[in-house]
Design a protein around this motif. Sequence first.
Motif, short mmCIF file in Angstrom:
data_model
loop_
_atom_site.label_atom_id
_atom_site.label_comp_id
_atom_site.label_asym_id
_atom_site.label_seq_id
_atom_site.Cartn_x
_atom_site.Cartn_y
_atom_site.Cartn_z
N ASP A 81 -3.02 -8.53 -7.86
CA ASP A 81 -3.87 -7.45 -7.34
C ASP A 81 -4.47 -7.78 -5.97
OD1 ASP A 81 -3.65 -5.47 -9.41
OD2 ASP A 81 -4.84 -6.78 -10.69
N HIS A 114 -0.38 -1.53 -10.35
CA HIS A 114 0.26 -0.43 -11.07
C HIS A 114 0.30 0.86 -10.27
CE1 HIS A 114 -0.74 -3.32 -14.32
NE2 HIS A 114 0.52 -3.04 -14.62
N ASP A 115 -0.01 0.80 -8.97
CA ASP A 115 0.10 1.99 -8.13
C ASP A 115 1.55 2.45 -8.14
OD1 ASP A 115 0.83 3.08 -5.20
OD2 ASP A 115 -1.27 3.59 -5.65
N GLU A 116 1.76 3.74 -8.28
CA GLU A 116 3.10 4.30 -8.42
C GLU A 116 4.00 4.03 -7.22
OE1 GLU A 116 4.95 8.73 -8.75
OE2 GLU A 116 3.17 8.32 -9.96
N ASN A 117 3.43 4.02 -6.01
CA ASN A 117 4.25 3.89 -4.80
C ASN A 117 4.29 2.50 -4.19
OD1 ASN A 117 4.93 6.71 -4.69
ND2 ASN A 117 2.81 7.07 -4.10
N THR A 118 3.23 1.71 -4.40
CA THR A 118 3.17 0.41 -3.74
C THR A 118 2.89 -0.75 -4.68
OG1 THR A 118 0.81 0.68 -3.26
CG2 THR A 118 2.38 1.43 -1.56
N GLY A 119 2.61 -0.47 -5.94
CA GLY A 119 2.24 -1.53 -6.88
C GLY A 119 3.41 -2.41 -7.26
N GLY A 146 -3.60 -4.88 -3.52
CA GLY A 146 -3.80 -3.53 -4.02
C GLY A 146 -3.50 -3.46 -5.50
N ASP A 147 -3.61 -2.27 -6.05
CA ASP A 147 -3.41 -2.05 -7.48
C ASP A 147 -1.96 -2.32 -7.85
OD1 ASP A 147 -3.31 -1.18 -10.10
OD2 ASP A 147 -3.78 0.91 -9.64
#
Length: 100
Positions: free
Chosen positions: A61, A67-72, A64-65
């Motif tokens: 983390d 589990h972010d849909e676009n960048t995780g 960033g997150d």
Amino acid sequence: MKKLLSLLIVCILFSCNTKEEINQTAEISCGQCQFKLEADGCDLAVKLDNKAYFIEGFGIDDFGDAHDENTGFCNVIRKGNVSGKIKEDKFIASSIKLID
């Protein structure tokens, strides 16, 4: 002859554990979700020369997150410039800079 062979084996094993600093562009992602490494939970990993290693020194983390849909990292494989050493089947990172 046995002593020479034993000495050669020890030298080879020692040299494998003292690799030089790695500086290269590599794939970075979740070891479990994207690189199919076995462990409990999601952890940051890097793929170097077609082999994935868990990363020590940075968390999943930290960028960033996870589990972010676009960048995780659990959903996508990203590229980055990495520096560090491989030690005991882990990548000890001194630097990670993502390429976006």
